[in-house]
Design a protein around this motif. Sequence first.
Motif: not given
Length: 317
Positions: A41, A75-76, A81-83, A85, A88, A90-93
């Motif tokens: 990440g 995204v959230d 945060t971004v995740s 697909v 990989p 970046w998960r909850g980055y």
Amino acid sequence: MHTDLVAALDIGGTKIAGALVDGHGRILLRAQRATPAQEDGDTVMRAVEDVIRELTGSPFWGRARAVGIGSAGPVDASAGTVSPVNVPGWRGYPLVERVRAATGGLPVELIGDGVAITAAEHWQGAARGHDNALCMVVSTGVGGGLVLGGRLHPGPTGNAGHIGHISVDLDGDPCPCGSRGCVERIASGPNIARRALEDGWRPGPEGDTSAAAVAAAARAGDPVAVASFERAAQALAAGIAATATLVEIDIAVIGGGVAGAGDLLFAPLRKALTDYATLSFVQRLTVAPALMGTDAGLVGAAAAALTRGTDATAAGV
């Protein structure tokens, strides 16, 4: 206010693009890096920071008031945060926090890439002048976004309008998302090609098994290739009609590589829509190809930044 600019970032699995954009949607400066998608990440973030560094080094930077980010998702926006697909690492980055730090504390607006493209098409493209629109990207995946009541409708997390994961085939193939028979599982480029191969289409001597190769075969009259595009068009029509029935959109704009097939896709799509969009209030629904091209993500991210708070009327988004 017209002298103000926003910074825009368009983040995908292949490239990270950045720009400084004015209130008319004109790109004054661009920067780009390849996405080190298979790295960790922080390595991916360094590529983002390299793009930002090019923008902050510009004499225009002093006029930048906010940053808009359109990112591959999910995204959230509520968490910042971004995740993606396809990234990989970046998960909850915490992308919003990191971009804010790299830009000297500017306000940051995060939306999904489908929503960003929707913002661009509504501001300057095929959905301009429409108060209720669905915009879709049909390529490696199928994404989208909504304009409702004249305003971009990203939803609480920035993912509203993600039509690719509406199920249109109850007993259909399992989708990697966990559901079955999703629009994306039938209509994305790789899935158009997969279906054609499963049904007996064979590529030429060069072995090209892309959706573009299937499109070329369909243009040459290959019935299996034609049927694969017709099936994709049917899935898109069912998803578009469901969306229109739910929220009363009057136009569906379709972009992305698969839309480049032109009438191979749009002719059966318009025909299938008459089978699915049957109620009186959705019968006038039109389908149009996207107009914004490869800059859509950047222009849409800029639109999202420009429409923060009091700037909502300035961008006309």
